[in-house]
Scaffold this motif. Structure first.
Motif, mmCIF file in Angstrom:
data_model
loop_
_atom_site.group_PDB
_atom_site.id
_atom_site.type_symbol
_atom_site.label_atom_id
_atom_site.label_comp_id
_atom_site.label_asym_id
_atom_site.label_seq_id
_atom_site.Cartn_x
_atom_site.Cartn_y
_atom_site.Cartn_z
ATOM 1 N N SER A 173 -6.907 1.180 -49.984
ATOM 2 C CA SER A 173 -6.211 1.500 -51.004
ATOM 3 C C SER A 173 -6.104 3.177 -50.327
ATOM 4 N N GLU A 223 2.360 -2.341 -43.690
ATOM 5 C CA GLU A 223 3.146 -3.889 -44.703
ATOM 6 C C GLU A 223 2.120 -4.184 -45.728
ATOM 7 N N THR A 224 0.548 -3.801 -45.411
ATOM 8 C CA THR A 224 -0.107 -4.561 -47.095
ATOM 9 C C THR A 224 -1.307 -3.182 -46.949
ATOM 10 N N LYS A 226 -1.657 -1.177 -49.410
ATOM 11 C CA LYS A 226 -1.788 0.009 -50.539
ATOM 12 C C LYS A 226 -1.904 1.650 -50.937
ATOM 13 N N LYS A 228 -0.245 4.766 -53.824
ATOM 14 C CA LYS A 228 -0.853 5.057 -54.515
ATOM 15 C C LYS A 228 -0.002 6.024 -55.031
ATOM 16 N N TYR A 244 8.889 5.448 -50.139
ATOM 17 C CA TYR A 244 9.279 3.876 -50.059
ATOM 18 C C TYR A 244 9.988 2.887 -48.918
ATOM 19 N N LYS A 248 5.700 -0.064 -47.711
ATOM 20 C CA LYS A 248 6.287 -1.345 -48.351
ATOM 21 C C LYS A 248 5.713 -1.413 -50.425
ATOM 22 N N HIS A 249 3.737 -1.177 -50.037
ATOM 23 C CA HIS A 249 3.246 -1.252 -51.241
ATOM 24 C C HIS A 249 3.471 0.211 -51.887
ATOM 25 N N SER A 251 3.292 2.871 -55.045
ATOM 26 C CA SER A 251 3.340 2.527 -56.467
ATOM 27 C C SER A 251 2.809 4.378 -57.258
#
Length: 277
Positions: A173, A223-224, A226, A228, A244, A248-249, A251
């Protein structure tokens, strides 16, 4: 982590023994927060961002002004913590750390002067040492006001706080803390620190350049992995939308590792300031 306390002055008997003061200083801005540790509430907080990088002397003048605005100099606290935020740091594995070699650890990452005072934080739980250059004039000023206090580097607070709340997800992450034209990048996998670094940026293009460069150097999959984002950023911001496009992931990260009740009407309070209290 080993905490460093400067000075040994006695605190007066009428000190609020449950009020704590946390101060963060950087050449791009400063902030403070006072908490009532019994009621778990924020008593007061404020921050200033600079339109340009200031000198350590100018930084101290701004801190004096901010303290005068809130009458901080006439208050006393059970605990005072100063967080030094700068890029003058180097992370060293604890088994390799030697106190006599601190200047050598830093010189490969940043330019230091012969008279720079060098300090270090020991991250005991994570077997590493953060070697850095604090703002000595700020430490002297705080000691003159309050006597004994604790100081540490912002990277120490960031790393410990994020690692303490990271699960054992095998996939890495990437946390990016956004402040005034600065981004702090922390990459964690399986509760282990992969990278912590800081970059200055002006445009959203600068931001995505440093982010994608980090992904490339660490061979992180867009793509995988995360991503944050937290700090001075929200969904829909230009930086958020730029990220964005490539990640892909994505938040907005909402840290939950502080127990203090924050008034939503107040201005945003710095993550590292809260996590030292």
């Amino acid at each position: 982590m080993t905490e460093k306390k400067v000075g040994n002055k006695n605190i007066a008997n009428f000190t609020k023994d449950f009020y704590k003061l946390s101060i963060q200083v950087s050449l791009n801005g400063l902030s403070f927060c006072i908490v009532d540790s019994i009621a778990n509430t924020i008593i007061n907080s404020d921050a200033r961002s600079f339109d340009r990088e200031r000198s350590p002397y100018e930084l101290q003048k701004s801190l004096v002004s901010l303290f005068a605005k809130h009458d901080i100099v006439n208050k006393q606290f059970s605990e005072v913590t100063v967080i030094h935020k700068n890029k003058l740091f180097s992370l060293v594995p604890k088994p390799l750390f030697e106190e006599d070699e601190m200047a050598n650890y830093l010189k490969f990452n940043t330019k230091i002067l012969a008279n720079d005072h060098i300090a270090y934080d020991v991250l005991e739980r994570y077997d590493m040492v953060n070697v850095y250059v604090p703002f000595t004039n700020i430490n002297n000023y705080i000691y003159d006001l309050f006597g004994e206090f604790i100081f540490k580097h912002s990277g120490t607070v960031m790393i410990e706080s994020l690692l303490a709340n990271q699960n054992k997800d095998k996939k890495p992450s990437c946390y990016v803390y956004v402040t005034n034209q600065q981004m702090e990048v922390t990459v964690i996998a399986q509760k282990k620190l992969i990278l912590y670094n800081c970059f200055d940026f002006v445009t959203k293009e600068d931001f995505i350049y440093y982010l994608l460069f980090t992904f490339e150097q660490l061979q992180l999959d867009t793509e995988t992995t995360k991503l944050k984002l937290f700090g001075a950023i929200e969904e829909g911001d230009a930086i958020y939308e730029m990220c964005y496009t490539y990640i892909k992931h994505l938040s907005i990260f909402a840290p939950s590792n502080t127990s203090y009740i924050i008034d939503s009407k107040k201005d945003y309070i710095d993550f590292t300031v809260l996590n030292t209290l």
